[in-house]
Scaffold this active site. Structure first.
Site, PDB file in Angstrom:
ATOM      1  CG  ASN A 127      -0.574  -4.624  -2.667  1.00  0.00           C
ATOM      2  OD1 ASN A 127       0.714  -5.032  -3.251  1.00  0.00           O
ATOM      3  ND2 ASN A 127      -1.319  -4.230  -3.544  1.00  0.00           N
ATOM      4  CG  PHE A 131       6.142  -8.321  -8.813  1.00  0.00           C
ATOM      5  CD1 PHE A 131       4.871  -8.061  -8.882  1.00  0.00           C
ATOM      6  CD2 PHE A 131       6.898  -7.758  -9.985  1.00  0.00           C
ATOM      7  CE1 PHE A 131       4.232  -6.914  -9.862  1.00  0.00           C
ATOM      8  CE2 PHE A 131       6.329  -6.628 -11.020  1.00  0.00           C
ATOM      9  CZ  PHE A 131       5.002  -6.459 -10.827  1.00  0.00           C
ATOM     10  CB  SER A 198       3.649  -3.693  -9.716  1.00  0.00           C
ATOM     11  OG  SER A 198       3.892  -3.459  -8.381  1.00  0.00           O
ATOM     12  CG  ASN A 200       4.309  -2.302  -4.413  1.00  0.00           C
ATOM     13  OD1 ASN A 200       4.258  -1.149  -3.707  1.00  0.00           O
ATOM     14  ND2 ASN A 200       2.899  -2.894  -4.399  1.00  0.00           N
ATOM     15  CB  THR A 201       8.863  -3.953  -8.872  1.00  0.00           C
ATOM     16  OG1 THR A 201       8.335  -5.118  -8.481  1.00  0.00           O
ATOM     17  CG2 THR A 201      10.434  -4.288  -9.465  1.00  0.00           C
ATOM     18  CE  LYS A 233      -3.566  -4.348 -13.268  1.00  0.00           C
ATOM     19  NZ  LYS A 233      -3.654  -5.408 -12.453  1.00  0.00           N
ATOM     20  CG  ASN A 262      -1.142  -2.357 -11.004  1.00  0.00           C
ATOM     21  OD1 ASN A 262      -1.219  -2.752  -9.725  1.00  0.00           O
ATOM     22  ND2 ASN A 262      -0.165  -2.926 -11.821  1.00  0.00           N
TER      23      ASN A 262
HETATM   24  C1  LIG Z   1      -2.739  -7.533  -2.596  1.00  0.00           C
HETATM   25  C2  LIG Z   1      -2.826  -7.130  -3.885  1.00  0.00           C
HETATM   26  C3  LIG Z   1      -1.833  -7.870  -4.822  1.00  0.00           C
HETATM   27  C4  LIG Z   1      -1.891  -7.211  -6.046  1.00  0.00           C
HETATM   28  N1  LIG Z   1      -0.999  -7.827  -7.079  1.00  0.00           N
HETATM   29  C5  LIG Z   1      -0.843  -7.623  -8.234  1.00  0.00           C
HETATM   30  C6  LIG Z   1       0.048  -8.312  -9.199  1.00  0.00           C
HETATM   31  O1  LIG Z   1       0.811  -9.217  -8.828  1.00  0.00           O
HETATM   32  N2  LIG Z   1      -0.059  -8.156 -10.619  1.00  0.00           N
HETATM   33  C7  LIG Z   1      -0.817  -6.898 -10.997  1.00  0.00           C
HETATM   34  O2  LIG Z   1      -0.795  -6.510 -12.004  1.00  0.00           O
HETATM   35  N3  LIG Z   1      -1.583  -6.169 -10.095  1.00  0.00           N
HETATM   36  C8  LIG Z   1      -1.618  -6.752  -8.745  1.00  0.00           C
HETATM   37  N4  LIG Z   1      -2.586  -6.088  -7.952  1.00  0.00           N
HETATM   38  C9  LIG Z   1      -3.655  -5.054  -8.579  1.00  0.00           C
HETATM   39  C10 LIG Z   1      -4.981  -5.702  -8.893  1.00  0.00           C
HETATM   40  O3  LIG Z   1      -4.802  -6.444  -9.898  1.00  0.00           O
HETATM   41  C11 LIG Z   1      -5.855  -4.493  -9.172  1.00  0.00           C
HETATM   42  O4  LIG Z   1      -5.241  -3.827 -10.734  1.00  0.00           O
HETATM   43  C12 LIG Z   1      -5.829  -3.241  -8.475  1.00  0.00           C
HETATM   44  O5  LIG Z   1      -5.877  -3.853  -7.110  1.00  0.00           O
HETATM   45  C13 LIG Z   1      -7.224  -2.379  -8.835  1.00  0.00           C
HETATM   46  O6  LIG Z   1      -8.330  -3.175  -8.648  1.00  0.00           O
HETATM   47  P1  LIG Z   1      -9.270  -3.188  -7.405  1.00  0.00           P
HETATM   48  O7  LIG Z   1      -9.577  -1.950  -6.870  1.00  0.00           O
HETATM   49  O8  LIG Z   1     -10.550  -4.077  -7.887  1.00  0.00           O
HETATM   50  O9  LIG Z   1      -8.327  -3.815  -6.279  1.00  0.00           O
HETATM   51  C14 LIG Z   1      -2.600  -6.329  -6.496  1.00  0.00           C
HETATM   52  C15 LIG Z   1      -3.573  -5.973  -5.683  1.00  0.00           C
HETATM   53  C16 LIG Z   1      -3.731  -6.384  -4.262  1.00  0.00           C
HETATM   54  C17 LIG Z   1      -4.667  -5.509  -3.361  1.00  0.00           C
END
Ligand SMILES: Cc1cc2nc3c(=O)[nH]c(=O)nc-3n(C[C@H](O)[C@H](O)[C@H](O)COP(=O)(O)O)c2cc1C
Length: 356
Positions: A127, A131, A198, A200-201, A233, A262
């Site tokens: 992804n 934000f 993140s 992505n910023t 985080k 993350n």
């Molecule tokens: C579509 C998507 C959006 C996410 N948005 C955020 C976010 O806004 N803030 C954040 O701290 N992590 C965000 N994450 C990261 C997740 O909270 C998590 O840390 C990461 O995906 C690893 O865990 P997982 O393997 O269980 O997905 C996002 C992940 C995905 C897939």
């Protein structure tokens, strides 16, 4: 296996997941939006919440972390419910806490679509949402309407709120931007997650550097003034010396804990069938992240006394168990929940009840 959990698992895998993955021309973000809208609508009806809890919910093993009593050790990771619209739904699906957000001080649209990609063979997502959110003030409004306040039982579980930097705000002005969000969300947050990881910023991850992080966290800890603990985080792409810097900054500034990790910029462990999708820019989550997230959690728990929330590639209850064995106090799901549904939370809850 508990027959009810087996039923929920089979129902999700055989019926709901194919329906969800196949709808909206396979656009993962549209499916996600529809799911959140439905959860938001149905969770406003206490009868439906009670029925969902009976069918799909599960009881966790209570634990107190950073002074917060959590009814269970598996939570929802940030990014799933960015604007808190489904805040009342998560406890009924078996989660012991939910991290809402990430929100920013100013509402913003995020990156251009498409910006989420399913790597099905790999059990992964890429992804680059960037934000997208309605802003901290909107989350405050939403949670006020829903009656979700810090220390209250409005959501039935503790609520973490993740804050990040507004894209148009330069990195050198990040502290004020985070402070604005913190002040707005504080009445609703049992803990606040400071998202500096993140991918992505632009520039955001530079806030993980020791000096910048101490400045940011010190200001935030002072503003929170003991009302809510702060968790930082972090990214899985940090080297050991960079992890040391983060740990040092978190301890020096008085943060209460760490969330690791993350999404990653690496593409290791992707199934060959998904290699084209893996070329999409953004953060990778899910099964390919399991190993690195464990390494980071293990490193952190060996080097610091702060509680660590483990996230990243928890796709099975055995993955959660590995995180707990490494010393994680709590765990969070995102991609595992997308692929396995509420049965995964139920299995982790069963595991923690057995070992409690
Ligand atoms: C579509 C998507 C959006 C996410 N948005 C955020 C976010 O806004 N803030 C954040 O701290 N992590 C965000 N994450 C990261 C997740 O909270 C998590 O840390 C990461 O995906 C690893 O865990 P997982 O393997 O269980 O997905 C996002 C992940 C995905 C897939």
């Amino acid at each position: 296996m508990n027959p009810r959990v087996g039923l929920v698992d089979a129902g999700y895998r055989a019926i709901l997941r194919p329906l969800l993955f196949g709808s909206y021309h396979g656009d993962p973000e549209a499916v996600h939006e529809a799911m959140i809208a439905n959860l938001a609508r149905f969770s406003r009806s206490p009868g439906v919440v009670a029925a969902t809890r009976l069918l799909a919910g599960s009881r966790g093993a209570p634990v107190t972390v950073a002074g917060i009593p959590f009814p269970g050790r598996v939570g929802l990771a940030a990014g799933m419910d960015k604007d808190g619209r489904a805040a009342l739904a998560w406890q009924a699906l078996g989660f012991g806490f939910a991290e809402l957000g990430t929100v920013t001080a100013q509402a913003q649209p995020g990156n251009d679509k498409p910006r989420v990609f399913r790597l099905r063979r790999s059990g992964a997502l890429v992804n680059r949402m960037g934000f997208n959110n309605a802003g901290a003030a909107r989350l405050h409004h939403e949670l006020s309407l829903l009656g979700v306040y810090r220390g209250g039982d409005g959501a039935g579980i503790p609520i973490g709120i993740s804050i990040g930097k507004t894209k148009v705000v330069p990195v050198q002005d990040a502290v004020d931007d985070y402070l604005t969000s913190l002040s707005v969300v504080l009445p609703h947050a049992d803990y606040v997650a400071v998202n500096v990881s993140s991918p992505n910023t632009p520039g955001l991850r530079s806030l993980q550097d020791g000096g910048a992080l101490v400045e940011l966290l010190t200001a935030l800890v002072a503003r929170a003034a003991g009302r809510a603990p702060l968790f930082v985080k972090i990214a899985p792409d940090l080297t050991d010396p960079q992890l040391d810097e983060v740990v040092g900054a978190a301890v020096d500034a008085g943060a209460a804990g760490l969330i690791a990790t993350n999404t990653t910029l690496a593409r290791d462990g992707v199934d060959p069938a998904d290699l084209v999708l893996a070329e999409q820019a953004g953060g990778l989550s899910g099964a390919p992240l399991t190993r690195r997230a464990r390494e980071v959690v293990g490193y952190l728990t060996r080097h610091v006394d702060l509680p660590v929330i483990g996230a990243g590639g928890i796709m099975t209850s055995a993955d959660a168990e590995a995180m707990f064995d490494l010393g994680a106090a709590l765990v969070q799901l995102y991609t595992g929940f997308v692929y396995s549904g509420p049965a995964l939370a139920a299995r982790i809850n069963a595991l923690t009840r057995r070992t409690a």
